[in-house]
Design an enzyme around this catalytic site. Structure first.
Site, PDB file in Angstrom:
ATOM      1  N   ALA A 193      34.685  45.839  42.273  1.00  0.00           N
ATOM      2  CA  ALA A 193      33.862  44.760  42.856  1.00  0.00           C
ATOM      3  C   ALA A 193      32.430  45.232  43.117  1.00  0.00           C
ATOM      4  O   ALA A 193      32.235  46.403  43.441  1.00  0.00           O
ATOM      5  CB  ALA A 193      34.482  44.300  44.169  1.00  0.00           C
ATOM      6  N   PRO A 194      31.441  44.339  42.981  1.00  0.00           N
ATOM      7  CA  PRO A 194      31.565  42.910  42.700  1.00  0.00           C
ATOM      8  C   PRO A 194      31.771  42.552  41.229  1.00  0.00           C
ATOM      9  O   PRO A 194      31.974  41.401  40.899  1.00  0.00           O
ATOM     10  CB  PRO A 194      30.224  42.359  43.196  1.00  0.00           C
ATOM     11  CG  PRO A 194      29.257  43.484  43.019  1.00  0.00           C
ATOM     12  CD  PRO A 194      30.041  44.739  43.291  1.00  0.00           C
ATOM     13  N   SER A 235      29.920  43.848  38.221  1.00  0.00           N
ATOM     14  CA  SER A 235      28.884  43.869  37.180  1.00  0.00           C
ATOM     15  C   SER A 235      29.395  44.654  35.966  1.00  0.00           C
ATOM     16  O   SER A 235      29.291  44.185  34.827  1.00  0.00           O
ATOM     17  CB  SER A 235      27.588  44.495  37.708  1.00  0.00           C
ATOM     18  OG  SER A 235      27.796  45.827  38.116  1.00  0.00           O
ATOM     19  N   CYS A 262      26.330  55.765  42.369  1.00  0.00           N
ATOM     20  CA  CYS A 262      24.905  55.446  42.539  1.00  0.00           C
ATOM     21  C   CYS A 262      24.347  56.344  43.644  1.00  0.00           C
ATOM     22  O   CYS A 262      23.603  55.891  44.502  1.00  0.00           O
ATOM     23  CB  CYS A 262      24.698  53.958  42.823  1.00  0.00           C
ATOM     24  SG  CYS A 262      25.614  53.360  44.233  1.00  0.00           S
TER      25      CYS A 262
HETATM   26  N1  SAM Z   1      31.849  48.846  39.800  1.00  0.00           N
HETATM   27  C1  SAM Z   1      31.244  47.907  40.732  1.00  0.00           C
HETATM   28  C2  SAM Z   1      30.197  47.099  40.015  1.00  0.00           C
HETATM   29  O1  SAM Z   1      29.631  47.580  39.021  1.00  0.00           O
HETATM   30  O2  SAM Z   1      29.956  45.944  40.382  1.00  0.00           O
HETATM   31  C3  SAM Z   1      30.697  48.600  41.948  1.00  0.00           C
HETATM   32  C4  SAM Z   1      31.732  49.442  42.622  1.00  0.00           C
HETATM   33  S1  SAM Z   1      31.230  50.155  44.157  1.00  0.00           S
HETATM   34  C5  SAM Z   1      30.237  51.464  43.624  1.00  0.00           C
HETATM   35  C6  SAM Z   1      32.686  50.950  44.655  1.00  0.00           C
HETATM   36  C7  SAM Z   1      33.806  50.020  45.041  1.00  0.00           C
HETATM   37  O3  SAM Z   1      34.956  50.803  45.331  1.00  0.00           O
HETATM   38  C8  SAM Z   1      33.543  49.174  46.278  1.00  0.00           C
HETATM   39  O4  SAM Z   1      33.713  47.822  45.968  1.00  0.00           O
HETATM   40  C9  SAM Z   1      34.609  49.628  47.270  1.00  0.00           C
HETATM   41  O5  SAM Z   1      35.113  48.573  48.070  1.00  0.00           O
HETATM   42  C10 SAM Z   1      35.688  50.158  46.342  1.00  0.00           C
HETATM   43  N2  SAM Z   1      36.590  51.173  46.932  1.00  0.00           N
HETATM   44  C11 SAM Z   1      36.418  51.924  48.046  1.00  0.00           C
HETATM   45  N3  SAM Z   1      37.454  52.753  48.208  1.00  0.00           N
HETATM   46  C12 SAM Z   1      38.294  52.542  47.179  1.00  0.00           C
HETATM   47  C13 SAM Z   1      39.544  53.095  46.792  1.00  0.00           C
HETATM   48  N4  SAM Z   1      40.134  54.051  47.518  1.00  0.00           N
HETATM   49  N5  SAM Z   1      40.147  52.612  45.702  1.00  0.00           N
HETATM   50  C14 SAM Z   1      39.558  51.653  44.947  1.00  0.00           C
HETATM   51  N6  SAM Z   1      38.374  51.091  45.254  1.00  0.00           N
HETATM   52  C15 SAM Z   1      37.746  51.546  46.364  1.00  0.00           C
END
Ligand code: SAM
Length: 483
Positions: free
Chosen positions: A132-133, A135, A252
């Site tokens: 999420a979200p 992209s 990031c």
């Molecule tokens: N890939 C997404 C995009 O391009 O839109 C952005 C991802 S963001 C960097 C990382 C995501 O990992 C967040 O939405 C967060 O809620 C989720 N997250 C946090 N801990 C996690 C876990 N243990 N397992 C899976 N997802 C996790």
């Protein structure tokens, strides 16, 4: 220059310990305080890049190609337009033809592009472990041309909802969503995926140009804590990867604690089963950001972007894993009976001239869903939050179509399709019925398009089209036009 950007002294001290010699600290700090250029990615599931260029020209948008992504563009709009109409309320955005995505964040899916293009598209399964979200999920689905299967996982329930909404807007049809801590995949889906993207949760040091407070709670201790999570996720991802498959790890953030050291952990943990795929030739000038290990460490000043880190690995052979787990409980869907399928297919043919939907029709109670065919291999491995596309609700007299049938498959229709004018589109997205210029004799359901892309369903009613937009998608504020 945003002088309100908060850059703590101890962060700068830390950066000094790993800033590469060819980069300059003042330059880094200046770029952290410089606002980001607005960039978008064209969603090729809905619009071609050439058509986007024509639309942008008609709107008077100045566009500059993102050199590493053929679908990516930096955009500048007139100050008045920018002030009066947020990009999210433009026709191109509402129709799912574009996704606002930072240019450097387009890199991780591109690192899998050659694999995806070289595979038999409907045969592969890809995992996006922290999605999420969405992209990068939608970018991957577009690269996959909606074929095969992409499992998009997200741990946060509120962010999972946003992910689902974005996938609907973008017309994604080959996706299953799950809601787990990513560390379960190695145990429950051992060696199931051809390729995996892990865009890991991180401390977000690279996002300070977008969010002036991104470094407010910065500390080495929290970097260390997050790196522990990242290590458990990358290990799980590697276990879930098929031999021969590729894993792309990205963040990031800038600190080696969450980047190079997480990669070193993977290399140590799996020794000769894992090798680095260098990314120095991913695009022209990639070498400017390539580390000695072959990773991309994109500092904000190199390409005038957000900071990003991307590493790619190949699984050379299978690894032992003694903790494989099996899901308990039955699969809650059953096949849609053949007779009902035939009636439904005849309806789609008659009303829209849609010859066939790609996938398998499945039913759960009164809900009708279309699953990607590839799902059959893994449908029982974990519990999913959402599978495929919700096509309709089953009634005694047939199937009442869902909005998502139109957004995902409306492009297959050649009859009972209505292209909304700007004024009609404003009404439609505000939840009002669409007034027709002339009364019509058409009857039944109609697929509505905007910018040439399907955006929803309505019902012909002589002088108007009855609006079927789901209530949660009704948009407020200035929409589509600003003059
Ligand atoms: N890939 C997404 C995009 O391009 O839109 C952005 C991802 S963001 C960097 C990382 C995501 O990992 C967040 O939405 C967060 O809620 C989720 N997250 C946090 N801990 C996690 C876990 N243990 N397992 C899976 N997802 C996790």
């Amino acid at each position: 220059m945003d002088k309100n950007t908060y850059i703590p002294e101890n962060f700068i001290e830390d950066v000094k310990t790993y800033l590469p010699e060819h980069l300059n600290l003042d330059d880094f700090i200046d770029h952290c305080q410089k606002p980001l250029r607005l960039s978008i990615r064209v969603n090729t599931l809905k619009m071609s890049v050439d058509d986007f260029k024509l639309e942008a020209k008609a709107l008077g948008w100045q566009i500059t190609p993102v050199p590493w992504c053929p679908e990516g563009f930096w955009i500048s709009r007139s100050e008045e337009e920018q002030a009066n109409l947020p990009i999210g309320n433009t026709a191109l955005h509402l129709s799912g033809c574009i996704y606002v995505q930072e240019a450097s964040s387009m890199l991780p899916p591109l690192a899998l592009r050659s694999e995806i293009e070289n595979m038999d598209t409907d045969q592969y399964a890809v995992l996006d472990m922290a999605a999420a979200p969405g992209s990068k999920t939608s970018q991957l689905c577009a690269l996959m041309n909606n074929q095969g299967l992409l499992i998009a996982n997200e741990f946060s329930s509120s962010r999972l909802k946003v992910l689902a909404a974005n996938m609907k807007r973008m017309g994604v049809a080959n996706c299953a969503l799950s809601h787990f801590d990513g560390k379960i995949f190695g145990d429950y889906m051992y060696e199931c995926f051809d390729h995996i993207q892990l865009d890991a949760p991180c401390s977000g040091e690279g996002t300070v140009r977008k969010d002036a407070n991104a470094l407010k709670n910065w500390s080495i201790e929290s970097n260390v804590d997050i790196s522990d999570v990242q290590k458990s996720l990358i290990k799980s991802a590697f276990l879930a990867l098929k031999p021969g498959g590729s894993l792309v790890y990205s963040t990031c953030t800038l600190t080696p604690l969450e980047n190079q050291q997480v990669c070193s952990f993977l290399l140590e943990e799996f020794a000769d089963a894992v090798e680095v795929t260098p990314l120095d030739d991913l695009f022209d000038n990639a070498s400017q950001a390539t580390t000695s290990e072959g990773y991309l460490h994109v500092w904000p000043q190199i390409f005038d972007s957000e900071g990003f880190f991307i590493a790619k690995f190949k699984k050379r052979h299978s690894v032992e894993h003694h903790n494989q787990q099996q899901k308990k409980g039955a699969f809650p869907f059953e096949a849609f009976p053949t007779k009902a399928q035939n009636t439904f297919s005849s309806y789609l043919k008659k009303q829209f001239k849609i010859k066939q939907l790609p996938g398998t029709l499945m039913q759960r109670d009164k809900e009708l869903w279309l699953f990607p065919d590839k799902l059959a291999d893994v449908q029982n491995k974990i519990k999913y939050a959402r599978l495929g596309v919700k096509i309709g609700a089953i009634h005694k007299n047939g199937v009442r179509l869902e909005h998502e049938l139109a957004t995902a498959f409306g492009h297959l229709a050649t009859e009972n399709v209505h292209a909304l004018t700007e004024k009609q589109a404003v009404d439609y997205f505000q939840g009002k019925d669409v007034r027709l210029e002339k009364p019509t004799n058409e009857t039944g359901e109609v697929i509505l398009t905007l910018c040439g892309a399907p955006v929803g369903l309505g019902k012909w009613q002589k002088a108007k089209i009855k609006n079927n937009l789901p209530r949660d998608l009704i948009a407020q504020g200035q929409l589509i036009t600003w003059v």
